[in-house]
Motif scaffolding. Structure first.
Motif, PDB file in Angstrom:
ATOM      1  N   ARG A  24       0.822  -1.211   0.000  1.00  0.00           N
ATOM      2  CA  ARG A  24       0.000   0.000   0.000  1.00  0.00           C
ATOM      3  C   ARG A  24       0.855   1.261   0.000  1.00  0.00           C
ATOM      4  O   ARG A  24       0.476   2.278  -0.568  1.00  0.00           O
ATOM      5  N   MET A  25       2.018   1.180   0.631  1.00  0.00           N
ATOM      6  CA  MET A  25       2.882   2.351   0.645  1.00  0.00           C
ATOM      7  C   MET A  25       3.403   2.670  -0.753  1.00  0.00           C
ATOM      8  O   MET A  25       3.576   3.841  -1.113  1.00  0.00           O
ATOM      9  N   ALA A  26       3.648   1.643  -1.548  1.00  0.00           N
ATOM     10  CA  ALA A  26       4.083   1.878  -2.927  1.00  0.00           C
ATOM     11  C   ALA A  26       3.006   2.636  -3.699  1.00  0.00           C
ATOM     12  O   ALA A  26       3.312   3.538  -4.501  1.00  0.00           O
ATOM     13  N   LYS A  27       1.753   2.295  -3.452  1.00  0.00           N
ATOM     14  CA  LYS A  27       0.650   2.998  -4.108  1.00  0.00           C
ATOM     15  C   LYS A  27       0.579   4.443  -3.618  1.00  0.00           C
ATOM     16  O   LYS A  27       0.348   5.372  -4.410  1.00  0.00           O
ATOM     17  N   GLU A  28       0.787   4.654  -2.319  1.00  0.00           N
ATOM     18  CA  GLU A  28       0.805   6.005  -1.767  1.00  0.00           C
ATOM     19  C   GLU A  28       1.899   6.844  -2.418  1.00  0.00           C
ATOM     20  O   GLU A  28       1.697   8.021  -2.745  1.00  0.00           O
ATOM     21  N   TYR A  29       3.046   6.232  -2.607  1.00  0.00           N
ATOM     22  CA  TYR A  29       4.168   6.940  -3.237  1.00  0.00           C
ATOM     23  C   TYR A  29       3.844   7.300  -4.679  1.00  0.00           C
ATOM     24  O   TYR A  29       4.170   8.405  -5.146  1.00  0.00           O
ATOM     25  N   GLU A  30       3.193   6.389  -5.375  1.00  0.00           N
ATOM     26  CA  GLU A  30       2.819   6.653  -6.763  1.00  0.00           C
ATOM     27  C   GLU A  30       1.860   7.838  -6.863  1.00  0.00           C
ATOM     28  O   GLU A  30       1.968   8.672  -7.777  1.00  0.00           O
ATOM     29  N   ILE A  52      11.265  -0.789  -5.513  1.00  0.00           N
ATOM     30  CA  ILE A  52      10.977   0.386  -6.335  1.00  0.00           C
ATOM     31  C   ILE A  52      12.042   1.461  -6.091  1.00  0.00           C
ATOM     32  O   ILE A  52      12.634   1.981  -7.029  1.00  0.00           O
ATOM     33  N   ALA A  53      12.268   1.780  -4.814  1.00  0.00           N
ATOM     34  CA  ALA A  53      13.249   2.805  -4.463  1.00  0.00           C
ATOM     35  C   ALA A  53      13.445   2.780  -2.950  1.00  0.00           C
ATOM     36  O   ALA A  53      12.572   2.309  -2.216  1.00  0.00           O
ATOM     37  N   PRO A  54      14.612   3.283  -2.480  1.00  0.00           N
ATOM     38  CA  PRO A  54      15.790   3.706  -3.252  1.00  0.00           C
ATOM     39  C   PRO A  54      16.667   2.506  -3.618  1.00  0.00           C
ATOM     40  O   PRO A  54      16.798   1.579  -2.828  1.00  0.00           O
ATOM     41  N   ASP A  55      17.238   2.539  -4.783  1.00  0.00           N
ATOM     42  CA  ASP A  55      18.128   1.474  -5.243  1.00  0.00           C
ATOM     43  C   ASP A  55      19.544   2.033  -5.281  1.00  0.00           C
ATOM     44  O   ASP A  55      19.928   2.731  -6.207  1.00  0.00           O
ATOM     45  N   TRP A  56      20.318   1.729  -4.248  1.00  0.00           N
ATOM     46  CA  TRP A  56      21.663   2.287  -4.111  1.00  0.00           C
ATOM     47  C   TRP A  56      22.733   1.450  -4.814  1.00  0.00           C
ATOM     48  O   TRP A  56      23.870   1.894  -4.960  1.00  0.00           O
ATOM     49  N   GLY A  57      22.400   0.232  -5.188  1.00  0.00           N
ATOM     50  CA  GLY A  57      23.385  -0.611  -5.845  1.00  0.00           C
ATOM     51  C   GLY A  57      24.513  -1.047  -4.930  1.00  0.00           C
ATOM     52  O   GLY A  57      25.620  -1.317  -5.394  1.00  0.00           O
TER      53      GLY A  57
END
Length: 297
Positions: free
Chosen positions: A221-227, A271-276
Motif C-alpha cells: 500500500r505504501m508503494a501505491k501512496e508513493y505513486e 521500487i526505491a531507493p536502489d543504491w546498488g
C-alpha cells in the motif's frame, strides 16, 4: 557500540555461528482481522525470505537446507534458527513450543532468534521462553519501527509505541535478550524526529538494534501512496542516509549491539531507493564516514 559479529563471538567463542531464516507458517494479527487487515503499509514478506523458506517445508527441512548452503564454506559452522516471517509468537502455545523445540532438535542448531510484534507476547508464552532461555541461546526481536504513535497509525502498524516499550520491559525483566527493528525515513519523520527517536530507544533495555532504511516495495500500500503522492516521501540517497545513521547512533549507549544499518530487498521487488550496494559494502562506507567524523564503531 559493538557489532553483531563481535557479539556472537562473545556468546559462542568456540565456533562460528550463522542465522538461518525460517518461515514457520504463522500469520499476523494485523492481517487476519484480530488487530487489523492488510498488514503494515510497507510490508511484503517476500523481501526477506530466502527461497528455501516456504510453508510446505517443515522447520527441520528448512534448517537442513540452510545448513547445506552455509556448510560448503564453513563445515564446522553452528546455527541459530531465525523464526523471521510474519509474527512468530502468534499462535497456540503448544504449536509454538512444538516448532521451537523442533528447531532445537536439529543438529548444530545452538539457539533461537524469534521475530515478533510487541502486542503478541502473552504471559504464558513468556513463562515458557523464560525457561527456554535457561536451556539455550535466545533473542526475542520486536518490530517497533517508529517511536511516534501518529506514524504507527499511518503505517497501519496496529500497536502503540507504549505497547512496544511494555513488551520490551516485560521480556528483558525475565533475563531474555531483546532486539528491536526501527525504520528510518517513514513518511513524516524527518531528521529532528529521528534524533528524538534515537534518544528514546537509548533508554530501553535492549541488547541488539537493527536499523532499516525505508524501502518502497512492489505490491504494498505504501508503494501505491508513493505513486499517488511522491511529495510526501523523503527517499534518502546512500550518502544522506549514512550521515543520518551517524547522527542517530551518537545518541545510543556503548553496550548496544548494532546488528545492521540497512536492509537489502530483492531488485525484482524494490521500487526505491536502489543504491546498488550490498550490505557489507554499505557497512564499509558507514565505517569510513564514521572515521572521518571521529566516531568509533
Amino acid at each position: 557500540m559493538r557489532d553483531y559479529g563481535t557479539f556472537l563471538k562473545e556468546q559462542f567463542p568456540d565456533f562460528k555461528v550463522q542465522k538461518i531464516a525460517i518461515h514457520a507458517g504463522f500469520t499476523c494479527p494485523n492481517r487476519d482481522g484480530t488487530v487489523g487487515t492488510g498488514g503494515c503499509t510497507y510490508c511484503n514478506n517476500q523481501t526477506f525470505n530466502p527461497e528455501y523458506c516456504t510453508t510446505d517445508k517443515s522447520v527441520t527441512a528448512q534448517l537442513e537446507e540452510g545448513k547445506r548452503f552455509f556448510s560448503r564454506k564453513y563445515p564446522t559452522m553452528k546455527y541459530l534458527a531465525y523464526f523471521q516471517a510474519y509474527t512468530n509468537t502468534y499462535g497456540e502455545l503448544q504449536e509454538l513450543k512444538r516448532k521451537y523445540e523442533e528447531a532445537l532438535q536439529v543438529p548444530d542448531v545452538v539457539g533461537l532468534v524469534i521475530g515478533t510484534r510487541p502486542d503478541c507476547m502473552p504471559d504464558d508464552l513468556l513463562d515458557y521462553l523464560t525457561d527456554l532461555n535457561k536451556r539455550t541461546f535466545l533473542i526475542v526481536e520486536y518490530g517497533v519501527e517508529s517511536a511516534n504513535n501518529e506514524t504507527l497509525v499511518r503505517i497501519n502498524r496496529g500497536h502503540t509505541f507504549e505497547c512496544a516499550c511494555e513488551a520490551i520491559r516485560r521480556t528483558s525483566e525475565r533475563g531474555i535478550k531483546v532486539g528491536i527493528h526501527m525504520i528510518l525515513g517513514l513518511p513524516g519523520e524527518e531528521h529532528d524526529e529521528l534524533m528524538r527517536q534515537a534518544q528514546v530507544i537509548a533508554n530501553l533495555p535492549i541488547t541488539t538494534l537493527k536499523l532499516h532504511q525505508l524501502q518502497l516495495i512492489r505490491g504494498t500500500r505504501m508503494a501505491k501512496e508513493y505513486e499517488e503522492h511522491p511529495e510526501m516521501f523523503h527517499l534518502y540517497s546512500a550518502d544522506e542516509y549514512i550521515e543520518l545513521v551517524l547522527d542517530y547512533i551518537q545518541f545510543l549507549p556503548d553496550h548496544l549491539v548494532m546488528e545492521r544499518f540497512v536492509s537489502q530487498s530483492p531488485k525484482s521487488l524494490l521500487i526505491a531507493p536502489d543504491w546498488g550496494l550490498k550490505n557489507h559494502e554499505f557497512a564499509d562506507k558507514v565505517k569510513k564516514a564514521a572515521r572521518a567524523r571521529g566516531i568509533i564503531l
